[in-house]
Design a protein around this motif. Structure first.
Motif: not given
Lengths: 183, 183, 183, 183
Positions: C157, C160, C164, D108, D167-168, D170-172, D174
């Motif tokens: 994380f 990430l 980010g 997405k 964004e993060q 979505r990207t991960g 999490i």
DNA sequence: TATGAATGAGTTTTCATTCAT
DNA sequence: AATGAATGAAAACTCATTCAT
């Protein structure tokens, strides 16, 4: 002398390229190969091909005409012999068969890319192709006039049949079955 | 019914395009023609060709296979008949000759662009082409086993010769000279 | 030497085309630009592009991989240093920020067309992209093991989040706000 | 009433197509999918798509604007509440996270094809995108004015960081790590 | 002669959009 | 409303030929 050997060297290089082209044409077909393939096969630089030939088409034209003219010459020469018609036809057949044996690539290229290419090179060289038929038809016609051959078939058809037999030879690579009855 | 007639219309339009392609291929040759020539000949828009076929190659494949499969079927059917071998071969020859008479363009395209195209489509369809030889060779082999045909020639060569005769027919457009001696 | 300078010239011309492509991609986007736009931007003929690259896709692949590999290398090199973790992360961030400053077009293209292109190039290069995350996560993990970083966040994380932050930099062109707290 | 239910049916069909488009866009990407893919996914005829939308672009525009306007509305509504700034930001974040959870495909698509598409749709909708930043920045600015938030970061940067965090997410994927510290 | 980079016209194929039914 | 055939404008890519060195 220097000039001679120089132009000889030039002729040799041109030969090298033409021969390479024949191998490539035989292997890949005229359309499927690129000029660079020919250069690679000949082991020369791309641009050099255009020093010795003016176009890709010209290569095939040249290869065809060289060999075809030899054949026309041989047929005429055979016809001029003082021999029975069947003997003459046998002679012609023998020459063609020998050509296959000696240089199958050239023959393959000539047949596949010119003789059978009804829409492209076959059209261009139609006159030359017909000359060969004509010469053979002449031989047959004389044989018929002399009573050596049956007359129930026209000379033109006989020539066609003769050529058809040749095609078969190539098509099936059955070189040893032909020479018995070319009529 | 509506659905049937609709898909019928689609099949017809596809037929229209395939037939136009055959005419163009016969006239100009496969390589020399462009897809737009086919569209023009069919009287449809460029893009519509791709609505019915997925590529230029597929057109030739389709045209070849359609006709060749019919031929294979006919040969098999002729072979199944209770008739003398010579009669069977005559039947096969008659069918092929009829094909020429009925649709010379298709036959020209098949022969020039597929059967004889040793490096491109001929290679693709080698299996199918050999099937035909095989079927004819089988007929000949049976005839030899029955004592109806001479055995001094292998069935494979006989099949080749048979096909050679067919080629001649096309090459010289001499439709009325063949049917007498197909063996 | 001649050979060297010749291949150097070729490499330069390729570079010229790649650089022109980057500018065009940055300006118009990969999909919106045509190969002819690249040729125009580079001031070369259309066909020459294909002398140096094999496809439009290959250009983007190359541009991405060239830069990304440099980055992977730098991260690995930074990690190998004998320095506190925070120092290492600062080093990585500095390199990336410098990349933006030095060649914003390349970075824009990489991010917009590859890193964020979840369905096309991003998919192709997913492995490479993950390598970078992995390397950063490794640095963080070591820092946590050494007690230099808090362990209430997983290394993955943290990586990430680190990435980010980089994204933000680009998104807002706020180059001078980042370097203080990359964790 | 009949008119109402008819137009309701029309709206439903349009919805059906838009939703199908979202799934296809999410799966294949906007550029990689064809209009026929959308029609197939929706289970309607090709041409019908153009009864309900005027172009492929319009579909993406619509999908983006529908959702983005909702978000703008929610942010404005949250801002209007009588609550601490952190509570407000938490509310905004919660809404966005819920959007992901509820309809990940739409999010997405919006992010990959619009928000991040710096050269195409992102450009078209730049105004709308900035509106969201502005609204968040306003919330932050008020919080700073009230002394609830630190002032060592500009509101604009805070908004950017806020969005970066999204964004993060979505990207991960999490989803459960975010809501604690949106500042 | 020799090299291979440079040129650009030509061709296939794709696909958004329109239209007849 | 619904269907899917019809249209044609792109755009990538190929490769014979030319040219500078």
């Amino acid at each position: 002398m220097a000039s001679t050997s120089r132009s000889q060297a030039a002729a040799d290089k041109r030969r090298l390229i033409l021969d390479a082209a024949v191998r490539v044409f035989a292997r890949q077909g005229f359309h499927a190969c690129r000029v660079s393939d020919i250069a690679d096969e000949a082991g020369v630089a791309y641009g050099l091909v255009y020093h010795y030939v003016s176009s890709k088409d010209e290569i095939l034209d040249t290869v065809f005409l060289e060999r075809w003219n030899v054949m026309l010459h041989v047929i005429a020469e055979v016809d001029a012999r003082d021999a029975p018609v069947r003997e003459k036809l046998r002679g012609v057949a023998a020459f063609i068969v020998d050509s296959y044996v000696h240089d199958p690539d050239v023959m393959k290229v000539i047949i596949v890319e010119v003789t059978r290419a009804a829409n492209s090179f076959g059209l261009t060289h139609l006159g030359k192709i017909r000359e060969a038929y004509k010469l053979i038809a002449d031989i047959v016609a004389k044989g018929q006039a002399d009573g050596e051959l049956r007359t129930d078939v026209t000379p033109d058809f006989a020539a066609l049949a003769f050529y058809g037999a040749i095609e078969q030879v190539r098509t099936g690579w059955i070189f040893d079955l032909l020479p018995q009855s070319p009529e």
